[in-house]
Design a protein around this motif. Structure first.
Motif, PDB file in Angstrom:
ATOM      1  N   ILE A   3       2.125  10.177  -9.472  1.00 20.37           N
ATOM      2  CA  ILE A   3       2.438   9.863 -10.871  1.00 20.37           C
ATOM      3  C   ILE A   3       1.167   9.449 -11.604  1.00 20.37           C
ATOM      4  CG2 ILE A   3       3.690   8.281 -12.385  1.00 20.37           C
ATOM      5  CD1 ILE A   3       5.825   8.134 -10.102  1.00 20.37           C
ATOM      6  N   ASP A   4       0.365   8.628 -10.969  1.00 21.95           N
ATOM      7  CA  ASP A   4      -0.838   8.098 -11.604  1.00 21.95           C
ATOM      8  C   ASP A   4      -1.921   9.154 -11.827  1.00 21.95           C
ATOM      9  OD1 ASP A   4       0.310   5.598 -11.650  1.00 21.95           O
ATOM     10  OD2 ASP A   4      -0.733   4.870  -9.864  1.00 21.95           O
ATOM     11  N   VAL A   5      -2.059  10.088 -10.922  1.00 19.34           N
ATOM     12  CA  VAL A   5      -3.174  11.026 -11.011  1.00 19.34           C
ATOM     13  C   VAL A   5      -2.726  12.484 -11.069  1.00 19.34           C
ATOM     14  CG1 VAL A   5      -4.818   9.464  -9.911  1.00 19.34           C
ATOM     15  CG2 VAL A   5      -3.493  11.046  -8.511  1.00 19.34           C
ATOM     16  N   HIS A   6      -1.487  12.724 -11.371  1.00 16.77           N
ATOM     17  CA  HIS A   6      -0.969  14.094 -11.418  1.00 16.77           C
ATOM     18  C   HIS A   6      -1.593  14.869 -12.579  1.00 16.77           C
ATOM     19  CE1 HIS A   6       1.819  17.400 -10.896  1.00 16.77           C
ATOM     20  NE2 HIS A   6       1.982  17.403 -12.209  1.00 16.77           N
ATOM     21  N   GLU A   7      -1.953  16.094 -12.309  1.00 13.81           N
ATOM     22  CA  GLU A   7      -2.459  17.008 -13.333  1.00 13.81           C
ATOM     23  C   GLU A   7      -1.558  18.235 -13.347  1.00 13.81           C
ATOM     24  OE1 GLU A   7      -4.920  16.844 -15.571  1.00 13.81           O
ATOM     25  OE2 GLU A   7      -5.381  14.793 -14.959  1.00 13.81           O
ATOM     26  N   SER A   8      -1.188  18.669 -14.530  1.00 15.22           N
ATOM     27  CA  SER A   8      -0.380  19.879 -14.649  1.00 15.22           C
ATOM     28  C   SER A   8      -1.208  21.083 -14.220  1.00 15.22           C
ATOM     29  CB  SER A   8       0.088  20.066 -16.088  1.00 15.22           C
ATOM     30  OG  SER A   8       0.922  19.003 -16.461  1.00 15.22           O
ATOM     31  N   GLU A   9      -0.567  22.001 -13.559  1.00 12.12           N
ATOM     32  CA  GLU A   9      -1.246  23.190 -13.064  1.00 12.12           C
ATOM     33  C   GLU A   9      -1.089  24.347 -14.058  1.00 12.12           C
ATOM     34  OE1 GLU A   9       0.434  23.905  -9.226  1.00 12.12           O
ATOM     35  OE2 GLU A   9      -0.290  22.012  -8.438  1.00 12.12           O
ATOM     36  N   PHE A  10      -2.031  25.211 -14.033  1.00 15.74           N
ATOM     37  CA  PHE A  10      -2.005  26.433 -14.842  1.00 15.74           C
ATOM     38  C   PHE A  10      -1.725  26.144 -16.308  1.00 15.74           C
ATOM     39  CE2 PHE A  10      -0.734  27.557 -10.497  1.00 15.74           C
ATOM     40  CZ  PHE A  10      -1.776  28.409 -10.177  1.00 15.74           C
ATOM     41  N   GLY A  11      -2.440  25.207 -16.862  1.00 16.49           N
ATOM     42  CA  GLY A  11      -2.223  24.803 -18.245  1.00 16.49           C
ATOM     43  C   GLY A  11      -3.148  25.461 -19.257  1.00 16.49           C
ATOM     44  N   TYR A  12      -4.039  26.318 -18.798  1.00 14.86           N
ATOM     45  CA  TYR A  12      -5.007  26.921 -19.716  1.00 14.86           C
ATOM     46  C   TYR A  12      -4.315  27.664 -20.856  1.00 14.86           C
ATOM     47  CZ  TYR A  12      -8.548  29.997 -21.599  1.00 14.86           C
ATOM     48  OH  TYR A  12      -9.386  30.669 -22.450  1.00 14.86           O
ATOM     49  N   TRP A  13      -3.363  28.514 -20.525  1.00 12.43           N
ATOM     50  CA  TRP A  13      -2.743  29.349 -21.549  1.00 12.43           C
ATOM     51  C   TRP A  13      -1.883  28.536 -22.503  1.00 12.43           C
ATOM     52  CZ3 TRP A  13      -5.254  33.446 -22.293  1.00 12.43           C
ATOM     53  CH2 TRP A  13      -5.865  34.104 -21.240  1.00 12.43           C
ATOM     54  N   LYS A  14      -1.349  27.444 -22.017  1.00 15.10           N
ATOM     55  CA  LYS A  14      -0.570  26.574 -22.916  1.00 15.10           C
ATOM     56  C   LYS A  14      -1.465  25.946 -23.967  1.00 15.10           C
ATOM     57  CE  LYS A  14       2.776  25.509 -19.337  1.00 15.10           C
ATOM     58  NZ  LYS A  14       3.224  24.524 -18.377  1.00 15.10           N
ATOM     59  N   THR A  15      -2.646  25.538 -23.557  1.00 11.46           N
ATOM     60  CA  THR A  15      -3.574  24.915 -24.517  1.00 11.46           C
ATOM     61  C   THR A  15      -4.321  25.964 -25.316  1.00 11.46           C
ATOM     62  OG1 THR A  15      -5.303  24.757 -22.825  1.00 11.46           O
ATOM     63  CG2 THR A  15      -3.879  22.840 -23.130  1.00 11.46           C
ATOM     64  N   ALA A  16      -4.539  27.147 -24.752  1.00 10.42           N
ATOM     65  CA  ALA A  16      -5.267  28.206 -25.469  1.00 10.42           C
ATOM     66  C   ALA A  16      -4.449  28.711 -26.659  1.00 10.42           C
ATOM     67  CB  ALA A  16      -5.572  29.354 -24.520  1.00 10.42           C
TER      68      ALA A  16
ATOM     69  N   LEU B 272       0.822  -1.207   0.000  1.00  7.48           N
ATOM     70  CA  LEU B 272       0.000   0.000   0.000  1.00  7.48           C
ATOM     71  C   LEU B 272       0.858   1.260   0.000  1.00  7.48           C
ATOM     72  CD1 LEU B 272      -2.871  -1.023   2.424  1.00  7.48           C
ATOM     73  CD2 LEU B 272      -3.068  -0.544  -0.013  1.00  7.48           C
ATOM     74  N   GLN B 273       1.930   1.251   0.774  1.00  2.00           N
ATOM     75  CA  GLN B 273       2.816   2.416   0.811  1.00  2.00           C
ATOM     76  C   GLN B 273       3.464   2.638  -0.554  1.00  2.00           C
ATOM     77  OE1 GLN B 273       5.399   1.555   4.122  1.00  2.00           O
ATOM     78  NE2 GLN B 273       3.974   2.424   5.607  1.00  2.00           N
ATOM     79  N   ALA B 274       3.831   1.572  -1.243  1.00  2.00           N
ATOM     80  CA  ALA B 274       4.410   1.702  -2.576  1.00  2.00           C
ATOM     81  C   ALA B 274       3.387   2.310  -3.535  1.00  2.00           C
ATOM     82  CB  ALA B 274       4.894   0.343  -3.084  1.00  2.00           C
ATOM     83  N   ARG B 275       2.145   1.868  -3.432  1.00  2.00           N
ATOM     84  CA  ARG B 275       1.089   2.426  -4.294  1.00  2.00           C
ATOM     85  C   ARG B 275       0.837   3.898  -3.974  1.00  2.00           C
ATOM     86  NH1 ARG B 275      -0.355   1.228  -8.722  1.00  2.00           N
ATOM     87  NH2 ARG B 275      -2.532   1.642  -8.370  1.00  2.00           N
ATOM     88  N   VAL B 276       0.836   4.248  -2.695  1.00  2.00           N
ATOM     89  CA  VAL B 276       0.621   5.643  -2.307  1.00  2.00           C
ATOM     90  C   VAL B 276       1.765   6.513  -2.828  1.00  2.00           C
ATOM     91  CG1 VAL B 276       0.544   7.219  -0.318  1.00  2.00           C
ATOM     92  CG2 VAL B 276      -0.841   5.150  -0.320  1.00  2.00           C
ATOM     93  N   MET B 277       2.978   5.988  -2.802  1.00  2.00           N
ATOM     94  CA  MET B 277       4.124   6.744  -3.308  1.00  2.00           C
ATOM     95  C   MET B 277       3.987   7.012  -4.808  1.00  2.00           C
ATOM     96  SD  MET B 277       6.125   7.322  -0.736  1.00  2.00           S
ATOM     97  CE  MET B 277       7.779   7.558  -1.320  1.00  2.00           C
ATOM     98  N   GLU B 278       3.285   6.155  -5.528  1.00  2.00           N
ATOM     99  CA  GLU B 278       3.097   6.313  -6.965  1.00  2.00           C
ATOM    100  C   GLU B 278       1.830   7.107  -7.292  1.00  2.00           C
ATOM    101  OE1 GLU B 278       2.951   2.309  -8.337  1.00  2.00           O
ATOM    102  OE2 GLU B 278       5.083   1.970  -8.018  1.00  2.00           O
ATOM    103  N   LEU B 279       1.064   7.452  -6.297  1.00  2.00           N
ATOM    104  CA  LEU B 279      -0.212   8.129  -6.526  1.00  2.00           C
ATOM    105  C   LEU B 279      -0.049   9.425  -7.304  1.00  2.00           C
ATOM    106  CD1 LEU B 279      -3.233   7.931  -6.009  1.00  2.00           C
ATOM    107  CD2 LEU B 279      -2.865   9.152  -3.869  1.00  2.00           C
TER     108      LEU B 279
END
Length: 86
Positions: free
Chosen positions: A70-83, A61-68
């Motif tokens: 990576i699995d669910v990361h979202e880039s922040e402040f990406g609006y202007w990059k995609t706009a 479980l600790q190994a999975r939490v450490m990878e959390l």
């Protein structure tokens, strides 16, 4: 905490102990004696096995939490990059 087996699992364990004694020991063991031996193992050795299983589960479980992240990361402040692409 005592380790309890469900009724069906307990009966299967007793039957397995009886078979082991029939096939590998000089004398067979009866149902009551096999139940007593099972109780001894559950009380004496069972906690060690249980504790190791808990440790193994915690490590996984600790190994999975450490990878959390990576699995669910979202880039922040990406609006202007995609706009800019539109």
């Amino acid at each position: 905490m005592s380790i309890e087996l469900p009724k069906e699992a307990r009966q299967q364990a007793i039957t397995s102990i009886e078979r082991y004694f029939r096939e590998h020991m000089d004398e067979p063991i009866g149902n009551v004696a096999a139940g007593g031996l099972l109780n001894f193992f559950l009380q004496e050795i069972g906690p060690s096995i249980y504790n190791q299983a808990v440790t193994d589960a915690q490590e996984r479980l600790q190994a999975r939490v450490m990878e959390l992240d990576i699995d669910v990361h979202e880039s922040e402040f990406g609006y202007w990059k995609t706009a800019k692409r539109k």
